[in-house]
Design an enzyme around this catalytic site. Sequence first.
Site, PDB file in Angstrom:
ATOM      1  N   HIS A 174      -2.425   6.455   4.104  1.00  0.00           N
ATOM      2  CA  HIS A 174      -1.057   6.612   4.130  1.00  0.00           C
ATOM      3  C   HIS A 174      -0.699   7.792   3.632  1.00  0.00           C
ATOM      4  CE1 HIS A 174      -1.076   2.633   5.843  1.00  0.00           C
ATOM      5  NE2 HIS A 174      -0.459   1.808   4.735  1.00  0.00           N
ATOM      6  N   CYS A 218       0.968  -1.260   0.040  1.00  0.00           N
ATOM      7  CA  CYS A 218       0.118  -0.171   0.128  1.00  0.00           C
ATOM      8  C   CYS A 218       1.067   1.349  -0.194  1.00  0.00           C
ATOM      9  CB  CYS A 218      -0.948   0.137   1.175  1.00  0.00           C
ATOM     10  SG  CYS A 218      -0.229  -0.554   2.786  1.00  0.00           S
TER      11      CYS A 218
END
Length: 334
Positions: free
Chosen positions: A243, A130
């Site tokens: 993120h 990710c």
Amino acid sequence: MASGVTVAVVGATGAAGQTTLRILEERKFPVRELRAFASERSVGKTVTFRGEAIRIQKIEAAAFKGVDIAFCSAGSAQSKEYAPLIRKAGATVVDKSNAFRMDPTVPLVVPEINPHAARRHQGILACPNCTTIVTVMPLKPLHDAGRLRRVIATSYQAVSGAGVNGIAELREQTLAWARGEAREPRHFLHRIAFNLIPAIDRFGPDGYTGEEMKLVNETRKILEAPDILISPTTVRVPVFTCHSIAVTAETEEKITPARARDLFARFPGLRLWDDPAQNRYPMPVEVEGQDDCFVGRIREDLSSPTGLNFWVVGDQLRKGAATNAVQIAELLLG
Ligand code: A2P
């Protein structure tokens, strides 16, 4: 395949699996039949797809007969165990774990960047880590325009990257703190509420974590640029979703902030939020729930004449996992 495909979601009760179900619905992926799988603990429970309750099945070869595409997000050990069985049943596997990413026979695909790689698949396609996906999205247009030489990347990673247990732990510790109580960490190594943990997973002998080396190796594989120098630091932060990565990118040819803004704004899947005068820059609370990655804080690197600094934020359950995986499956159909 015009009338639709039979799709399996392995890890359907997890954070990435649940998001995959949602993205398949949202993108109107042509699902004729959906089968859901998780651990034996969950067999018989249900998940919801298009308003319908789908029973979790036990993972066994017979259950994958007739499946065209299987999305796997149950962890690396599980992917290593189940992918061969799923392959043998005739399905193409889109794997979201670390199990096959660096296997030279397995394409590692971000559809906006290297869709051509998907054509070489031999039954398994890997979805990158990710943090790698969110970081590599803005790196690609810079690399094409000025050849990347060196990248320094520091990540601020949400707890949902560690799955449903990570989400539960931040919530429980925060609520306990508000009551004046302490909670021992169970899922993370240290307290995560009101703290930062500068280690996502295990350390290697050189002092880098596995997560940090994924960012190095996967970025090079996706960009087909084995010589790019990459210096990573990955940090778990008390944020539920998204993120964020602070990046310094040094190119062979100088790219000015104005040029970078133009390149980012044109690149599919990237959006520009960069207006310092209005305090406009991407933040997790605003990016959560979106499929694009958002770039801001674009400025010259004061320490290098060909360096550029920027900040990129992406919903790691969506573009960092489920959306990217469904986009890979769309390439397979297309
Ligand atoms: P379960 O809910 O039955 O434990 P997350 O990444 O959010 O922690 O989710 C992990 C996913 O992987 C869940 O769907 C979980 O199912 C599934 N899973 C964990 N262990 C196994 C296993 N041994 N076999 C199949 N699925 C598993």
